[in-house]
Motif scaffolding. Structure first.
Motif, PDB file in Angstrom:
ATOM      1  N   UNK A 132       0.864  -1.182   0.000  1.00 48.17           N
ATOM      2  CA  UNK A 132       0.000   0.000   0.000  1.00 48.17           C
ATOM      3  C   UNK A 132       0.903   1.234   0.000  1.00 48.17           C
ATOM      4  N   UNK A 133       0.665   2.143  -0.937  1.00 49.47           N
ATOM      5  CA  UNK A 133       1.439   3.380  -1.034  1.00 49.47           C
ATOM      6  C   UNK A 133       0.562   4.522  -0.547  1.00 49.47           C
ATOM      7  N   UNK A 134       1.101   5.338   0.358  1.00 52.29           N
ATOM      8  CA  UNK A 134       0.359   6.464   0.924  1.00 52.29           C
ATOM      9  C   UNK A 134       1.149   7.731   0.610  1.00 52.29           C
ATOM     10  N   UNK A 135       0.658   8.506  -0.341  1.00 51.65           N
ATOM     11  CA  UNK A 135       1.344   9.751  -0.722  1.00 51.65           C
ATOM     12  C   UNK A 135       1.084  10.832   0.332  1.00 51.65           C
ATOM     13  N   UNK A 136       2.084  11.673   0.584  1.00 52.90           N
ATOM     14  CA  UNK A 136       1.980  12.793   1.527  1.00 52.90           C
ATOM     15  C   UNK A 136       1.502  12.343   2.906  1.00 52.90           C
ATOM     16  N   UNK A 137       2.031  11.227   3.376  1.00 52.14           N
ATOM     17  CA  UNK A 137       1.637  10.680   4.679  1.00 52.14           C
ATOM     18  C   UNK A 137       2.057  11.595   5.820  1.00 52.14           C
ATOM     19  N   UNK A 138       3.275  12.127   5.762  1.00 59.62           N
ATOM     20  CA  UNK A 138       3.757  13.098   6.739  1.00 59.62           C
ATOM     21  C   UNK A 138       3.935  14.439   6.046  1.00 59.62           C
ATOM     22  N   UNK A 139       3.657  15.510   6.777  1.00 55.09           N
ATOM     23  CA  UNK A 139       3.847  16.871   6.281  1.00 55.09           C
ATOM     24  C   UNK A 139       5.311  17.270   6.441  1.00 55.09           C
ATOM     25  N   UNK A 140       5.721  18.301   5.731  1.00 53.35           N
ATOM     26  CA  UNK A 140       7.118  18.741   5.756  1.00 53.35           C
ATOM     27  C   UNK A 140       7.577  19.113   7.167  1.00 53.35           C
ATOM     28  N   UNK A 141       6.708  19.712   7.993  1.00 50.71           N
ATOM     29  CA  UNK A 141       7.127  20.059   9.354  1.00 50.71           C
ATOM     30  C   UNK A 141       7.407  18.804  10.185  1.00 50.71           C
ATOM     31  N   UNK A 142       6.661  17.726   9.959  1.00 46.06           N
ATOM     32  CA  UNK A 142       6.915  16.463  10.657  1.00 46.06           C
ATOM     33  C   UNK A 142       8.241  15.856  10.187  1.00 46.06           C
ATOM     34  N   UNK A 143       8.497  15.910   8.898  1.00 41.61           N
ATOM     35  CA  UNK A 143       9.744  15.390   8.338  1.00 41.61           C
ATOM     36  C   UNK A 143      10.932  16.157   8.903  1.00 41.61           C
ATOM     37  N   UNK A 144      10.831  17.478   8.911  1.00 35.97           N
ATOM     38  CA  UNK A 144      11.908  18.309   9.463  1.00 35.97           C
ATOM     39  C   UNK A 144      12.149  17.976  10.929  1.00 35.97           C
ATOM     40  N   UNK A 145      11.061  17.771  11.677  1.00 36.87           N
ATOM     41  CA  UNK A 145      11.181  17.423  13.093  1.00 36.87           C
ATOM     42  C   UNK A 145      11.931  16.102  13.267  1.00 36.87           C
ATOM     43  N   UNK A 146      11.571  15.106  12.503  1.00 37.87           N
ATOM     44  CA  UNK A 146      12.229  13.803  12.604  1.00 37.87           C
ATOM     45  C   UNK A 146      13.709  13.921  12.222  1.00 37.87           C
ATOM     46  N   UNK A 147      13.991  14.597  11.123  1.00 40.43           N
ATOM     47  CA  UNK A 147      15.378  14.717  10.665  1.00 40.43           C
ATOM     48  C   UNK A 147      16.247  15.535  11.612  1.00 40.43           C
TER      49      UNK A 147
END
Length: 170
Positions: free
Chosen positions: A8-23
């Protein structure tokens, strides 16, 4: 080439602010040993560190908003598919150590994942953008080989954050 069953592919699952937070988390910023995978949580006897609070927070969010897992994930992996590390991880079929399903959140753009029925068959490729996710279960994990396909000038597979739930043995 057909899509593997159980993918199952889920596009745009996380928002950019969540990605930045994780990174921005230490586990992604500090990889001085150049490890492909770093494990956090319960891996059935395999050495792992305790999960960080930010990992558990994302695990709770995924559990509450999606029906991917029967409980809050208890396995977390941070992955750096950078340069030479990408070529170290070969085509594989998953083992049972990671439960029935695995959710992979892509933290880098132009990340390429491949699936194939066997070594001689055509490859089903998916290009993922930062924030996209894929869930693998059933045949896509246990019958189809899969791997990150290093791409770009640096032959990178990018970064990812992986969650899964493995029922504890009593």
């Amino acid at each position: 080439m057909k899509r593997p069953p159980g993918l199952k592919i889920i596009r745009n699952f996380f928002h950019q602010d969540e990605i930045n937070h994780i990174l921005s988390q230490t586990e992604f910023v500090n990889n001085s040993k150049m490890e492909l995978f770093r494990l956090f949580g319960e891996f059935g006897g395999k050495e792992a560190q305790p999960p960080q609070e930010w990992m558990i927070d994302y695990g709770r969010k995924v559990f509450q908003h999606h029906d991917f897992f029967s409980e809050v994930p208890n396995q977390y992996r941070v992955c750096d598919w950078i340069g030479e590390l990408s070529s170290n991880f070969k085509w594989h079929i998953d083992n049972k150590r990671h439960g029935k399903k695995i959710l992979v959140v892509t933290l880098s753009s132009k990340r390429m994942i491949g699936f194939r029925c066997d070594a001689g068959s055509d490859i089903f490729k998916i290009e993922l953008s930062s924030g996209d996710a894929y869930l693998i279960s059933g045949s896509s994990r246990w019958s189809w080989e899969h791997c990150v396909l290093p791409s770009g000038k640096e032959k990178s597979g990018g970064k990812s954050f992986i969650m899964s739930y493995r029922k504890q043995k009593k």
